[in-house]
Design an enzyme around this catalytic site. Structure first.
Site, PDB file in Angstrom:
ATOM      1  N   THR A 147     -18.344  41.716  54.289  1.00 38.19           N
ATOM      2  CA  THR A 147     -17.879  42.886  53.525  1.00 38.19           C
ATOM      3  C   THR A 147     -17.388  42.385  52.160  1.00 38.19           C
ATOM      4  O   THR A 147     -18.178  42.212  51.248  1.00 38.19           O
ATOM      5  CB  THR A 147     -16.784  43.661  54.278  1.00 38.19           C
ATOM      6  OG1 THR A 147     -15.766  42.761  54.724  1.00 38.19           O
ATOM      7  CG2 THR A 147     -17.378  44.386  55.480  1.00 38.19           C
ATOM      8  N   LYS A 173     -16.879  36.650  59.722  1.00 39.41           N
ATOM      9  CA  LYS A 173     -16.608  37.343  58.473  1.00 39.41           C
ATOM     10  C   LYS A 173     -15.121  37.657  58.455  1.00 39.41           C
ATOM     11  O   LYS A 173     -14.494  37.885  59.493  1.00 39.41           O
ATOM     12  CB  LYS A 173     -17.451  38.614  58.330  1.00 39.41           C
ATOM     13  CG  LYS A 173     -17.209  39.715  59.332  1.00 39.41           C
ATOM     14  CD  LYS A 173     -15.998  40.611  59.113  1.00 39.41           C
ATOM     15  CE  LYS A 173     -15.968  41.192  57.721  1.00 39.41           C
ATOM     16  NZ  LYS A 173     -14.718  42.041  57.548  1.00 39.41           N
ATOM     17  N   THR A 184      -8.064  39.213  63.510  1.00 31.27           N
ATOM     18  CA  THR A 184      -8.467  40.207  62.529  1.00 31.27           C
ATOM     19  C   THR A 184      -9.660  39.691  61.748  1.00 31.27           C
ATOM     20  O   THR A 184      -9.518  39.126  60.684  1.00 31.27           O
ATOM     21  CB  THR A 184      -7.296  40.546  61.602  1.00 31.27           C
ATOM     22  OG1 THR A 184      -6.227  40.974  62.410  1.00 31.27           O
ATOM     23  CG2 THR A 184      -7.659  41.619  60.622  1.00 31.27           C
ATOM     24  N   GLU A 270      -9.208  37.613  50.051  1.00 35.27           N
ATOM     25  CA  GLU A 270      -9.584  38.405  48.873  1.00 35.27           C
ATOM     26  C   GLU A 270      -8.812  37.940  47.638  1.00 35.27           C
ATOM     27  O   GLU A 270      -7.580  37.972  47.608  1.00 35.27           O
ATOM     28  CB  GLU A 270      -9.339  39.883  49.146  1.00 35.27           C
ATOM     29  CG  GLU A 270     -10.353  40.445  50.130  1.00 35.27           C
ATOM     30  CD  GLU A 270     -10.009  41.815  50.659  1.00 35.27           C
ATOM     31  OE1 GLU A 270     -10.920  42.463  51.192  1.00 35.27           O
ATOM     32  OE2 GLU A 270      -8.844  42.233  50.559  1.00 35.27           O
ATOM     33  N   ASN A 392      -8.477  45.457  46.482  1.00 34.10           N
ATOM     34  CA  ASN A 392      -8.037  46.477  47.435  1.00 34.10           C
ATOM     35  C   ASN A 392      -7.711  47.806  46.790  1.00 34.10           C
ATOM     36  O   ASN A 392      -7.796  48.857  47.446  1.00 34.10           O
ATOM     37  CB  ASN A 392      -6.854  45.934  48.240  1.00 34.10           C
ATOM     38  CG  ASN A 392      -7.312  44.950  49.291  1.00 34.10           C
ATOM     39  OD1 ASN A 392      -7.791  45.338  50.345  1.00 34.10           O
ATOM     40  ND2 ASN A 392      -7.206  43.667  48.980  1.00 34.10           N
ATOM     41  N   THR A 397     -13.577  53.015  46.742  1.00 37.23           N
ATOM     42  CA  THR A 397     -14.423  53.634  45.732  1.00 37.23           C
ATOM     43  C   THR A 397     -15.545  52.703  45.291  1.00 37.23           C
ATOM     44  O   THR A 397     -16.410  53.115  44.532  1.00 37.23           O
ATOM     45  CB  THR A 397     -13.599  54.036  44.498  1.00 37.23           C
ATOM     46  OG1 THR A 397     -12.876  52.889  44.031  1.00 37.23           O
ATOM     47  CG2 THR A 397     -12.623  55.115  44.851  1.00 37.23           C
TER      48      THR A 397
END
Length: 397
Positions: A147, A173, A184, A270, A392, A397
């Site tokens: 992702t 992932k 997680t 991230e 994030n 969007t």
């Protein structure tokens, strides 16, 4: 034990592939793993009380713990989607079973992506029909499960067990919503070893606690995630039994695969620029050592200090203090890299240039000695950057 180049399909009898079915604009988004023989299976799942539909479907399939195929989509989490989400997860399972010629109860299902959006199941079903196990691209499976990951995560190891070459492969992932309890992330491990399902589950549960559950990126435990292990026995070894040399070798292989994948996830947090490893020793017991390590690596103030290359040991000892374990606040020794910054909880004079060079590296090791016992533990995480907020803020969007 050797680390080799390979994929999740490297163990004997496994195939894997990935393709684009239209859930994402232009990236691979559907992956399949297949074993020519039904494999003994073990799994651990997210402990979030809000669970995605695929978790329930896979748990049901695992009631008879042999699995022959795994189907995974990215782009849509299929979480918080009500009854239709469960229907879609079962449709994924049935479509894969029909296409591969197995029964639905031999197919595990996983999803990852945006929570709350209804998945266009017709695209998934059409994609499954395009899967060609005679023309596989195993590395595409690694790509299809991503992702916000910036890179694929995989490792393959081999060793001789009971006279035969045994292979364990893993891929995962995970980049955000990383604070496992169980894990997680999505992680898949395949092996051609002959081992009982009970021993496989015991080993997975044990190693999850010391590897996957010892990473944190942002403190969020996801709705979807699992670690799934398949062992099809096609290496031809005699069955691995506990308390034997073969078992010790297999455990070492499994530990390396699990720990490597866990660290890869932590490093790819991230927006991350640094992997942070915390090593704790001298704790009263192993659980306490692991809790202290995870509190340190999970501290937002520690994360931001590492991003800013600031040797602020005060934030580290603060995290130790709220770890809810027994400590003696007057006995803590601490190092950042090779530089000791605390001895018996008292600040030490250190070379500013030396510690600056340590903090500029893309991996930072924080070591702590609690001086209370002999237990050790470790945890892994990453720094907290401006990019994490950007990723994030714009994710939906």
């Amino acid at each position: 034990m050797n680390i080799i180049d390979g994929t999740i399909a490297s163990p004997k009898g496994f195939q894997a592939t990935g393709l684009h079915c239209g859930l994402k604009k232009n990236k691979l988004d559907l992956g399949v793993i297949y074993s020519e023989k039904a494999a003994k299976a073990a799994a651990v799942y997210t402990t979030n009380q809000v669970k995605a539909a695929p978790i329930y479907v896979t748990k049901e399939a695992m009631q008879e713990p042999t699995i022959q195929a795994v189907v995974v989509n990215s782009g849509y989490a299929n979480a918080c989607t009500g009854e239709i989400g469960l229907v879609h997860a079962k449709q994924m399972q049935q479509a894969t079973a029909d296409h591969l010629g197995v029964t639905a109860d031999k197919v595990a299902v996983a999803s990852t992506g945006v929570i709350g959006k209804i998945m266009p199941i017709e695209l998934v079903e059409q994609g499954i029909q395009k899967v060609d196990m005679d023309d596989c691209e195993p590395y595409h499976f690694h790509e299809a499960i991503m992702t916000t990951d910036t890179t694929t995560k995989e490792i393959v190891v081999q060793d001789k067990i009971n006279g035969e070459t045994v292979t364990i492969a893993g891929t995962a992932k995970g980049s955000g919503m990383i604070h496992p309890n169980m894990a997680t992330m999505l992680a898949f491990i395949t092996t051609d070893a002959e081992i009982s399902q009970e021993l496989l589950q015991e080993l997975l549960s044990e190693k999850t606690e010391t590897t996957f559950n010892q990473i944190t990126v942002d403190g969020d435990t996801s709705t979807n995630d699992m670690v799934l292990v398949l062992a099809n026995g096609l290496a031809g070894n005699t069955e691995i039994e506990k308390d034997t040399e073969g078992y010790d070798k297999f455990v070492a292989m499994f530990q390396l695969v699990s720990e490597t994948l866990a660290q890869m996830i932590a490093k790819d947090g991230e927006g991350a620029t640094k992997l942070i490893e915390v090593q704790v020793e001298g704790a009263t017991d192993e659980l306490a050592a692991r809790m202290i390590a995870k509190k340190i690596v999970g501290s937002m103030l520690v994360k931001t200090a590492m991003f800013g290359e600031d040797p602020n040991w005060g934030r580290i000892i603060c995290a130790i203090g709220y770890s809810e374990t027994k400590i003696d606040p007057e006995k803590v020794d601490m190092w950042i890299g090779s530089v000791q910054v605390l001895k018996n909880s008292q600040p030490q004079t250190f070379d500013e240039d030396a510690i600056k060079q340590i903090l500029e590296q893309d991996k930072i090791v924080i070591a702590v000695d609690m001086n209370l016992g002999n237990a050790k533990g470790a945890a892994w995480g990453c720094d907290l950057t401006y990019k994490y907020v950007e990723v994030n803020a714009l994710y939906h969007t």
